[in-house]
Motif scaffolding. Structure first.
Motif, PDB file in Angstrom:
ATOM      1  N   LEU A  73      -9.262  -1.253   1.285  1.00  0.00           N
ATOM      2  CA  LEU A  73      -8.437  -0.727   0.203  1.00  0.00           C
ATOM      3  C   LEU A  73      -8.782  -1.368  -1.135  1.00  0.00           C
ATOM      4  O   LEU A  73      -9.125  -0.681  -2.096  1.00  0.00           O
ATOM      5  N   ILE A  74      -8.691  -2.704  -1.213  1.00  0.00           N
ATOM      6  CA  ILE A  74      -8.850  -3.386  -2.492  1.00  0.00           C
ATOM      7  C   ILE A  74      -9.217  -4.836  -2.255  1.00  0.00           C
ATOM      8  O   ILE A  74      -8.887  -5.409  -1.213  1.00  0.00           O
ATOM      9  N   TYR A  75      -9.924  -5.404  -3.224  1.00  0.00           N
ATOM     10  CA  TYR A  75     -10.366  -6.797  -3.163  1.00  0.00           C
ATOM     11  C   TYR A  75      -9.925  -7.517  -4.433  1.00  0.00           C
ATOM     12  O   TYR A  75     -10.053  -6.975  -5.530  1.00  0.00           O
ATOM     13  N   PHE A  76      -9.381  -8.709  -4.279  1.00  0.00           N
ATOM     14  CA  PHE A  76      -9.031  -9.568  -5.399  1.00  0.00           C
ATOM     15  C   PHE A  76      -9.897 -10.821  -5.398  1.00  0.00           C
ATOM     16  O   PHE A  76     -10.117 -11.438  -4.356  1.00  0.00           O
ATOM     17  N   GLN A  77     -10.351 -11.185  -6.568  1.00  0.00           N
ATOM     18  CA  GLN A  77     -10.956 -12.487  -6.795  1.00  0.00           C
ATOM     19  C   GLN A  77     -10.046 -13.179  -7.804  1.00  0.00           C
ATOM     20  O   GLN A  77     -10.011 -12.801  -8.982  1.00  0.00           O
ATOM     21  N   GLY A  78      -9.309 -14.184  -7.339  1.00  0.00           N
ATOM     22  CA  GLY A  78      -8.247 -14.694  -8.191  1.00  0.00           C
ATOM     23  C   GLY A  78      -7.220 -13.597  -8.382  1.00  0.00           C
ATOM     24  O   GLY A  78      -6.829 -12.931  -7.421  1.00  0.00           O
ATOM     25  N   ASN A  79      -6.806 -13.380  -9.618  1.00  0.00           N
ATOM     26  CA  ASN A  79      -5.802 -12.336  -9.856  1.00  0.00           C
ATOM     27  C   ASN A  79      -6.407 -11.058 -10.433  1.00  0.00           C
ATOM     28  O   ASN A  79      -5.679 -10.151 -10.854  1.00  0.00           O
ATOM     29  N   SER A  80      -7.733 -10.982 -10.446  1.00  0.00           N
ATOM     30  CA  SER A  80      -8.365  -9.748 -10.897  1.00  0.00           C
ATOM     31  C   SER A  80      -8.883  -8.968  -9.697  1.00  0.00           C
ATOM     32  O   SER A  80      -9.189  -9.553  -8.652  1.00  0.00           O
ATOM     33  N   ALA A  81      -8.993  -7.671  -9.857  1.00  0.00           N
ATOM     34  CA  ALA A  81      -9.406  -6.789  -8.758  1.00  0.00           C
ATOM     35  C   ALA A  81     -10.721  -6.112  -9.124  1.00  0.00           C
ATOM     36  O   ALA A  81     -10.719  -5.012  -9.681  1.00  0.00           O
ATOM     37  N   PRO A  82     -11.856  -6.752  -8.788  1.00  0.00           N
ATOM     38  CA  PRO A  82     -13.146  -6.152  -9.147  1.00  0.00           C
ATOM     39  C   PRO A  82     -13.436  -4.857  -8.415  1.00  0.00           C
ATOM     40  O   PRO A  82     -14.265  -4.074  -8.865  1.00  0.00           O
ATOM     41  N   ASP A  83     -12.783  -4.652  -7.271  1.00  0.00           N
ATOM     42  CA  ASP A  83     -13.068  -3.453  -6.488  1.00  0.00           C
ATOM     43  C   ASP A  83     -11.769  -2.915  -5.920  1.00  0.00           C
ATOM     44  O   ASP A  83     -11.184  -3.521  -5.026  1.00  0.00           O
ATOM     45  N   LYS A  84     -11.337  -1.813  -6.461  1.00  0.00           N
ATOM     46  CA  LYS A  84     -10.156  -1.126  -5.935  1.00  0.00           C
ATOM     47  C   LYS A  84     -10.522   0.271  -5.476  1.00  0.00           C
ATOM     48  O   LYS A  84      -9.694   1.170  -5.423  1.00  0.00           O
ATOM     49  N   SER A  85     -11.795   0.440  -5.124  1.00  0.00           N
ATOM     50  CA  SER A  85     -12.333   1.766  -4.807  1.00  0.00           C
ATOM     51  C   SER A  85     -11.739   2.372  -3.548  1.00  0.00           C
ATOM     52  O   SER A  85     -11.808   3.588  -3.346  1.00  0.00           O
ATOM     53  N   GLY A  86     -11.159   1.555  -2.677  1.00  0.00           N
ATOM     54  CA  GLY A  86     -10.631   2.074  -1.425  1.00  0.00           C
ATOM     55  C   GLY A  86      -9.202   2.579  -1.498  1.00  0.00           C
ATOM     56  O   GLY A  86      -8.708   3.169  -0.533  1.00  0.00           O
ATOM     57  N   LEU A  87      -8.530   2.368  -2.613  1.00  0.00           N
ATOM     58  CA  LEU A  87      -7.156   2.860  -2.729  1.00  0.00           C
ATOM     59  C   LEU A  87      -7.178   4.380  -2.615  1.00  0.00           C
ATOM     60  O   LEU A  87      -7.867   5.055  -3.388  1.00  0.00           O
ATOM     61  N   PRO A  88      -6.404   4.954  -1.667  1.00  0.00           N
ATOM     62  CA  PRO A  88      -6.541   6.396  -1.368  1.00  0.00           C
ATOM     63  C   PRO A  88      -6.066   7.316  -2.480  1.00  0.00           C
ATOM     64  O   PRO A  88      -6.558   8.446  -2.580  1.00  0.00           O
ATOM     65  N   SER A  89      -5.094   6.886  -3.262  1.00  0.00           N
ATOM     66  CA  SER A  89      -4.574   7.744  -4.323  1.00  0.00           C
ATOM     67  C   SER A  89      -3.869   6.877  -5.348  1.00  0.00           C
ATOM     68  O   SER A  89      -3.715   5.663  -5.165  1.00  0.00           O
TER      69      SER A  89
END
Lengths: 116, 115
Positions: free
Chosen positions: B46-62
């Motif tokens: 779904l989503i990846y966080f590094q610290g409090n930022s989300a470099p990859d949220k490509s998996g969020l379905p909608s």
């Protein structure tokens, strides 16, 4: 597009037998291949992992065999025990590439039942 | 803590309601991941966080799905206007190093049922 294909979906083995689960991948950039074990109601737990610079890795009764040219890897459980009954997931990633390839891509899982 | 803690462990909600799922990663783990596991399926990123930022949220379905993280600590996954197809186990994992695939530790998940 399913990048990691896992088979079989389910497997029944007698105690003391060998359990074999297979996975195939498509992305040639993958270079880290872990197997996870999941018991009901629990999250997956890392079981064993391999990098493609070796063809086999063994930890106790668990062995990963890796065939880079065929883009396939498999988990062998020797002397299977009823306590090994769980769902097993293979996965793949490219942890050193940066970008977005760090995330694990999972197979659909294999439900292993070891009969006493 | 000793492991990744997720709450609630089970959540039943009515279609159309909003839900919040919480993840407490292992202390010191900078990377945090959310996955979804549907019945009989593999784990879906779904989503990846590094610290409090989300470099990859490509998996969020909608756009009904969102997530945030406070520093290198708690993360919350929010699903707005839940639908029946959102029913699944939502798994959180953390790792010491990021972005790498090494050393994921998963929580036990939140089983979400939308009725």
């Amino acid at each position: 597009q399913q990048q990691v294909k896992q088979s079989p979906q389910s497997l029944i083995v007698q105690k003391g037998g060998i359990s074999i689960i297979n996975c195939a991948y498509e992305n040639t950039a993958f270079d880290y291949f872990p197997w996870y074990q999941q018991f009901p109601g629990k999250g997956p737990a890392l079981l064993i992992a391999i990098r493609p610079d070796v063809s086999e890795k063994k930890e106790g009764r668990f062995t990963i065999s890796f065939n880079k040219s065929a883009k396939q890897f498999s988990l062998h459980i020797m002397d299977s025990q009823p306590g090994d009954s769980a769902t097993y997931f293979c996965a793949a990633s490219n942890p050193n590439s940066g970008g977005s390839n760090y995330k694990l891509t999972f197979g659909k899982g294999t439900l292993l039942t070891v009969n006493p | 803590g000793a492991g990744v803690s997720q709450s609630p462990s089970n959540k039943v909600t009515e279609k159309g309601k909003d839900v919040e799922l919480r993840c407490d990663p292992i202390s010191g783990h900078t990377a945090l991941y959310w996955y979804r596991q549907r019945l009989g399926q593999g784990l879906e990123f779904l989503i990846y966080f590094q610290g409090n930022s989300a470099p990859d949220k490509s998996g969020l379905p909608s756009d009904r799905f969102s997530a945030e993280r406070t520093g290198e600590s708690v993360s919350t996954l929010t699903i707005q206007r839940t639908q029946q197809e959102d029913s699944a186990v939502y798994l959180c994992a953390s790792s010491r190093q990021g972005p790498t695939g090494y050393g994921y530790t998963f929580g036990s998940g939140t089983r979400l049922t939308v009725v």
